[in-house]
Design a protein around this motif. Structure first.
Motif, mmCIF file in Angstrom:
data_model
loop_
_atom_site.group_PDB
_atom_site.id
_atom_site.type_symbol
_atom_site.label_atom_id
_atom_site.label_comp_id
_atom_site.label_asym_id
_atom_site.label_seq_id
_atom_site.Cartn_x
_atom_site.Cartn_y
_atom_site.Cartn_z
ATOM 1 N N PHE A 40 70.601 -2.031 -32.819
ATOM 2 C CA PHE A 40 69.180 -2.443 -32.667
ATOM 3 C C PHE A 40 68.415 -1.656 -31.523
ATOM 4 O O PHE A 40 69.073 -1.626 -30.466
ATOM 5 C CB PHE A 40 68.957 -3.955 -32.333
ATOM 6 N N LEU A 41 67.421 -0.964 -31.524
ATOM 7 C CA LEU A 41 66.822 -0.208 -30.631
ATOM 8 C C LEU A 41 65.286 -0.933 -30.293
ATOM 9 O O LEU A 41 64.588 -0.623 -31.579
ATOM 10 C CB LEU A 41 66.538 1.343 -30.805
ATOM 11 N N ALA A 42 65.026 -1.104 -29.317
ATOM 12 C CA ALA A 42 63.438 -1.527 -29.308
ATOM 13 C C ALA A 42 62.947 -1.020 -28.008
ATOM 14 O O ALA A 42 63.378 -0.918 -26.806
ATOM 15 C CB ALA A 42 63.566 -3.351 -29.264
ATOM 16 N N LEU A 43 61.758 -0.573 -28.142
ATOM 17 C CA LEU A 43 61.037 0.000 -27.089
ATOM 18 C C LEU A 43 59.582 -0.681 -27.073
ATOM 19 O O LEU A 43 59.032 -0.803 -28.037
ATOM 20 C CB LEU A 43 60.768 1.759 -27.326
ATOM 21 N N TRP A 44 58.989 -0.874 -26.041
ATOM 22 C CA TRP A 44 57.810 -1.302 -25.895
ATOM 23 C C TRP A 44 56.700 -0.295 -25.435
ATOM 24 O O TRP A 44 56.848 0.614 -24.641
ATOM 25 C CB TRP A 44 57.974 -2.231 -24.312
ATOM 26 N N ASN A 50 52.737 -3.238 -28.267
ATOM 27 C CA ASN A 50 53.702 -3.662 -29.330
ATOM 28 C C ASN A 50 55.114 -3.069 -29.222
ATOM 29 O O ASN A 50 55.307 -2.274 -28.340
ATOM 30 C CB ASN A 50 53.156 -3.332 -30.809
ATOM 31 N N THR A 51 56.033 -3.468 -29.958
ATOM 32 C CA THR A 51 57.334 -3.094 -29.822
ATOM 33 C C THR A 51 57.617 -2.188 -31.019
ATOM 34 O O THR A 51 57.184 -2.488 -32.222
ATOM 35 C CB THR A 51 58.258 -4.344 -30.104
ATOM 36 N N LEU A 52 58.184 -0.997 -30.618
ATOM 37 C CA LEU A 52 58.722 -0.119 -31.493
ATOM 38 C C LEU A 52 60.130 -0.259 -31.981
ATOM 39 O O LEU A 52 60.940 -0.618 -30.909
ATOM 40 C CB LEU A 52 58.437 1.429 -31.078
ATOM 41 N N ARG A 53 60.571 -0.552 -33.087
ATOM 42 C CA ARG A 53 62.102 -0.690 -33.332
ATOM 43 C C ARG A 53 62.588 0.172 -34.244
ATOM 44 O O ARG A 53 62.259 0.628 -35.219
ATOM 45 C CB ARG A 53 62.099 -2.433 -33.895
ATOM 46 N N ILE A 54 63.975 0.136 -34.193
ATOM 47 C CA ILE A 54 64.772 0.902 -35.251
ATOM 48 C C ILE A 54 65.973 -0.079 -35.359
ATOM 49 O O ILE A 54 66.820 -0.454 -34.246
ATOM 50 C CB ILE A 54 65.266 2.341 -34.639
ATOM 51 N N ASP A 55 66.303 -0.674 -36.462
ATOM 52 C CA ASP A 55 67.427 -1.675 -36.726
ATOM 53 C C ASP A 55 68.144 -0.637 -37.899
ATOM 54 O O ASP A 55 67.850 -0.519 -38.976
ATOM 55 C CB ASP A 55 67.110 -2.897 -37.199
ATOM 56 N N THR A 73 73.611 -10.237 -29.857
ATOM 57 C CA THR A 73 72.290 -9.798 -29.499
ATOM 58 C C THR A 73 71.218 -10.773 -28.987
ATOM 59 O O THR A 73 70.786 -10.785 -27.931
ATOM 60 C CB THR A 73 71.661 -9.079 -30.558
#
Length: 116
Positions: A40-44, A50-55, A73
């Motif tokens: 899981f990668l989350a960037l603000w 908002n949150t940018l995510r890669i799952d 997690t």
């Protein structure tokens, strides 16, 4: 100023499903790529708030391990939020609720029984 680099390599099959995930860190003890089955990668994004995510998870990630991955997690997100809140009493109350939910999730998904 010190800088560190985290590098991810994802190998996809012909339908773009991850077959493998490899990662390295410039602060790590080894320069070799290490395997992972999920991430899981989350960037603000401060500009858009908002949150940018890669799952991602590999096709051979076992379901039992995925359940454990979600549980751990959620627990580490609670730890991170407590550190980030600087002792805010409201944050501590909300985190207590999150930890209660984590215990409920672990019970329903029979995660802690698998550990023993």
């Amino acid at each position: 100023m010190k800088k560190a680099e985290i590098k991810l390599n994802v190998t996809l099959d012909e339908t773009n499903v991850p077959e493998s995930i490899q990662w390295t860190s410039s602060d790590g003890q080894s320069a070799e790529e290490l395997p992972a089955k999920a991430m899981f990668l989350a960037l603000w994004d401060a500009q858009y708030k908002n949150t940018l995510r890669i799952d991602l998870w590999t096709k051979d990630m076992p379901y039992d391990e995925m359940k454990r991955f979600f549980y751990e997690t959620l627990q580490t997100m609670a730890d991170s939020f407590i550190r980030a809140s600087g002792g805010d009493p409201m944050a501590e109350k909300v985190i207590a609720d999150l930890r209660d939910y984590c215990a409920h999730y672990a019970d329903k998904m029979e995660i802690l029984e698998q550990q023993n």
